[in-house]
Design a protein around this motif. Structure first.
Motif, mmCIF file in Angstrom:
data_model
loop_
_atom_site.group_PDB
_atom_site.id
_atom_site.type_symbol
_atom_site.label_atom_id
_atom_site.label_comp_id
_atom_site.label_asym_id
_atom_site.label_seq_id
_atom_site.Cartn_x
_atom_site.Cartn_y
_atom_site.Cartn_z
ATOM 1 N N GLN A 254 -32.745 32.084 -16.666
ATOM 2 C CA GLN A 254 -31.852 32.933 -15.970
ATOM 3 C C GLN A 254 -30.500 32.043 -15.658
ATOM 4 O OE1 GLN A 254 -34.325 33.518 -12.453
ATOM 5 N NE2 GLN A 254 -35.089 35.312 -13.593
ATOM 6 N N ASN A 255 -30.498 30.608 -15.738
ATOM 7 C CA ASN A 255 -29.212 29.799 -15.603
ATOM 8 C C ASN A 255 -28.954 29.163 -16.716
ATOM 9 O OD1 ASN A 255 -29.195 30.553 -12.811
ATOM 10 N ND2 ASN A 255 -30.705 29.209 -12.300
ATOM 11 N N PRO A 256 -28.532 29.662 -17.607
ATOM 12 C CA PRO A 256 -28.226 28.760 -19.121
ATOM 13 C C PRO A 256 -27.146 27.739 -18.630
ATOM 14 C CG PRO A 256 -27.369 31.008 -18.951
ATOM 15 C CD PRO A 256 -28.071 30.977 -17.812
ATOM 16 N N ASP A 257 -26.446 27.803 -17.554
ATOM 17 C CA ASP A 257 -25.647 26.558 -17.353
ATOM 18 C C ASP A 257 -26.201 25.510 -16.886
ATOM 19 O OD1 ASP A 257 -23.672 28.323 -18.109
ATOM 20 O OD2 ASP A 257 -23.172 29.099 -16.149
ATOM 21 N N ILE A 258 -27.388 25.650 -16.168
ATOM 22 C CA ILE A 258 -28.084 24.265 -15.832
ATOM 23 C C ILE A 258 -28.757 23.746 -16.811
ATOM 24 C CG2 ILE A 258 -30.258 24.900 -14.631
ATOM 25 C CD1 ILE A 258 -29.177 24.302 -12.183
ATOM 26 N N THR A 259 -28.867 22.278 -17.076
ATOM 27 C CA THR A 259 -29.635 21.852 -18.012
ATOM 28 C C THR A 259 -31.229 21.520 -17.416
ATOM 29 O OG1 THR A 259 -29.439 19.526 -17.135
ATOM 30 C CG2 THR A 259 -27.839 20.161 -18.525
ATOM 31 N N ILE A 260 -31.953 21.481 -18.517
ATOM 32 C CA ILE A 260 -33.613 21.086 -18.106
ATOM 33 C C ILE A 260 -33.619 19.962 -17.297
ATOM 34 C CG2 ILE A 260 -35.596 20.797 -18.821
ATOM 35 C CD1 ILE A 260 -34.480 23.720 -19.513
ATOM 36 N N SER A 261 -32.932 19.134 -17.421
ATOM 37 C CA SER A 261 -32.922 17.761 -16.551
ATOM 38 C C SER A 261 -32.527 18.176 -15.388
ATOM 39 C CB SER A 261 -32.106 16.762 -17.099
ATOM 40 O OG SER A 261 -32.475 16.171 -18.401
ATOM 41 N N GLU A 262 -31.700 18.713 -15.032
ATOM 42 C CA GLU A 262 -31.321 19.236 -13.631
ATOM 43 C C GLU A 262 -32.113 20.098 -12.830
ATOM 44 O OE1 GLU A 262 -26.617 19.994 -13.306
ATOM 45 O OE2 GLU A 262 -27.566 20.949 -15.104
ATOM 46 N N ILE A 263 -32.550 20.760 -13.609
ATOM 47 C CA ILE A 263 -34.043 21.923 -12.988
ATOM 48 C C ILE A 263 -35.162 20.886 -12.782
ATOM 49 C CG2 ILE A 263 -35.687 23.751 -13.474
ATOM 50 C CD1 ILE A 263 -33.508 24.934 -15.321
ATOM 51 N N CYS A 264 -35.603 20.096 -13.529
ATOM 52 C CA CYS A 264 -36.668 19.152 -13.262
ATOM 53 C C CYS A 264 -36.404 18.233 -12.201
ATOM 54 C CB CYS A 264 -37.090 18.255 -14.545
ATOM 55 S SG CYS A 264 -37.492 19.337 -15.917
ATOM 56 N N ARG A 265 -35.227 17.781 -12.052
ATOM 57 C CA ARG A 265 -34.845 16.771 -10.936
ATOM 58 C C ARG A 265 -34.792 17.771 -9.676
ATOM 59 N NH1 ARG A 265 -30.996 14.522 -13.558
ATOM 60 N NH2 ARG A 265 -29.617 16.166 -13.295
ATOM 61 N N ASN A 266 -34.474 19.016 -9.775
ATOM 62 C CA ASN A 266 -34.262 19.660 -8.517
ATOM 63 C C ASN A 266 -35.862 19.990 -7.913
ATOM 64 O OD1 ASN A 266 -31.397 19.906 -8.451
ATOM 65 N ND2 ASN A 266 -31.461 21.827 -9.450
ATOM 66 N N HIS A 267 -36.558 19.819 -8.795
ATOM 67 C CA HIS A 267 -37.936 20.384 -8.434
ATOM 68 C C HIS A 267 -38.949 19.301 -8.504
ATOM 69 C CE1 HIS A 267 -37.329 24.821 -8.161
ATOM 70 N NE2 HIS A 267 -36.542 24.558 -9.481
ATOM 71 N N GLY A 268 -38.337 18.096 -8.808
ATOM 72 C CA GLY A 268 -39.200 16.634 -8.648
ATOM 73 C C GLY A 268 -40.189 16.871 -9.619
ATOM 74 N N ILE A 269 -39.904 17.270 -11.197
ATOM 75 C CA ILE A 269 -41.220 17.354 -11.996
ATOM 76 C C ILE A 269 -40.459 16.608 -13.244
ATOM 77 C CG2 ILE A 269 -42.051 19.500 -11.296
ATOM 78 C CD1 ILE A 269 -40.779 20.705 -13.789
ATOM 79 N N ALA A 270 -41.214 16.027 -14.295
ATOM 80 C CA ALA A 270 -41.013 15.405 -15.229
ATOM 81 C C ALA A 270 -40.662 16.535 -16.272
ATOM 82 C CB ALA A 270 -42.083 14.412 -16.006
ATOM 83 N N VAL A 271 -39.662 16.127 -17.276
ATOM 84 C CA VAL A 271 -39.061 16.928 -18.326
ATOM 85 C C VAL A 271 -40.412 17.411 -19.148
ATOM 86 C CG1 VAL A 271 -37.637 17.085 -20.316
ATOM 87 C CG2 VAL A 271 -36.862 15.954 -18.086
ATOM 88 N N SER A 272 -41.259 16.365 -19.468
ATOM 89 C CA SER A 272 -42.529 16.647 -20.340
ATOM 90 C C SER A 272 -43.227 17.673 -19.193
ATOM 91 C CB SER A 272 -43.173 15.438 -20.611
ATOM 92 O OG SER A 272 -43.613 14.757 -19.521
ATOM 93 N N MET A 273 -43.360 17.518 -18.243
ATOM 94 C CA MET A 273 -44.051 18.612 -17.571
ATOM 95 C C MET A 273 -43.708 19.994 -17.933
ATOM 96 S SD MET A 273 -46.879 19.582 -16.035
ATOM 97 C CE MET A 273 -47.502 17.740 -15.543
ATOM 98 N N PHE A 274 -42.333 20.032 -17.616
ATOM 99 C CA PHE A 274 -41.469 21.322 -17.912
ATOM 100 C C PHE A 274 -42.010 21.860 -19.230
ATOM 101 C CE2 PHE A 274 -38.181 23.883 -19.723
ATOM 102 C CZ PHE A 274 -38.021 24.792 -18.516
ATOM 103 N N TYR A 275 -41.871 21.165 -20.106
ATOM 104 C CA TYR A 275 -41.838 21.722 -21.630
ATOM 105 C C TYR A 275 -43.470 21.993 -21.811
ATOM 106 C CZ TYR A 275 -37.222 20.865 -22.957
ATOM 107 O OH TYR A 275 -35.785 21.112 -22.879
ATOM 108 N N LYS A 276 -44.161 21.240 -21.135
ATOM 109 C CA LYS A 276 -45.648 21.833 -21.402
ATOM 110 C C LYS A 276 -45.832 22.977 -20.645
ATOM 111 C CE LYS A 276 -50.212 20.452 -19.839
ATOM 112 N NZ LYS A 276 -51.079 19.214 -18.946
ATOM 113 N N TRP A 277 -45.317 23.228 -19.619
ATOM 114 C CA TRP A 277 -45.495 24.652 -18.661
ATOM 115 C C TRP A 277 -44.636 25.687 -19.691
ATOM 116 C CZ3 TRP A 277 -43.541 22.873 -13.274
ATOM 117 C CH2 TRP A 277 -44.654 22.284 -12.755
ATOM 118 N N LYS A 278 -43.624 25.529 -20.288
ATOM 119 C CA LYS A 278 -42.851 26.424 -21.014
ATOM 120 C C LYS A 278 -43.736 26.695 -22.329
ATOM 121 C CE LYS A 278 -38.316 27.318 -23.060
ATOM 122 N NZ LYS A 278 -37.127 26.615 -23.406
ATOM 123 N N ASP A 279 -44.416 25.720 -23.040
ATOM 124 C CA ASP A 279 -44.929 26.155 -24.130
ATOM 125 C C ASP A 279 -46.321 26.916 -24.002
ATOM 126 O OD1 ASP A 279 -43.235 24.274 -25.626
ATOM 127 O OD2 ASP A 279 -44.784 22.787 -25.640
#
Length: 89
Positions: free
Chosen positions: A20-45
């Motif tokens: 929903q927010n293409p202007d925000i990077t995955i790194s920023e989303i992860c930082r805002n929620h306190g999760i690792a980028v690898s965890m985000f991609y695991k959930w997304k997959d």
């Protein structure tokens, strides 16, 4: 100390934020929620895999029900065979 346990609703919300927010990077989303980028991609997959299976028309619940019925039938046959063997000996 173990990490935080995230609910499926929270996982979904974080993943949807990336769509929903293409202007925000995955790194920023992860930082805002306190999760690792690898965890985000695991959930997304996992999320995308579930969607793909849904589009294929595969219902995992039906597959599990069928497998369960087959296993119950096998157990029933084995139980009958066991009773017969006990009566013979």
């Amino acid at each position: 100390m173990p990490g935080r346990i995230w609910s499926s609703e929270e996982n979904y919300s974080i993943i949807m934020e990336s769509f929903q927010n293409p202007d925000i990077t995955i790194s920023e989303i992860c930082r805002n929620h306190g999760i690792a980028v690898s965890m985000f991609y695991k959930w997304k997959d996992q999320f995308l895999e579930g969607g793909r299976k849904g589009l294929e028309g595969k219902d995992p619940d039906k597959a599990l029900i069928k497998e369960n019925e087959e296993l119950k039938a096998i157990i029933g046959e084995m139980t009958i065979a066991n009773i017969i063997l006990k009566k013979i000996t």
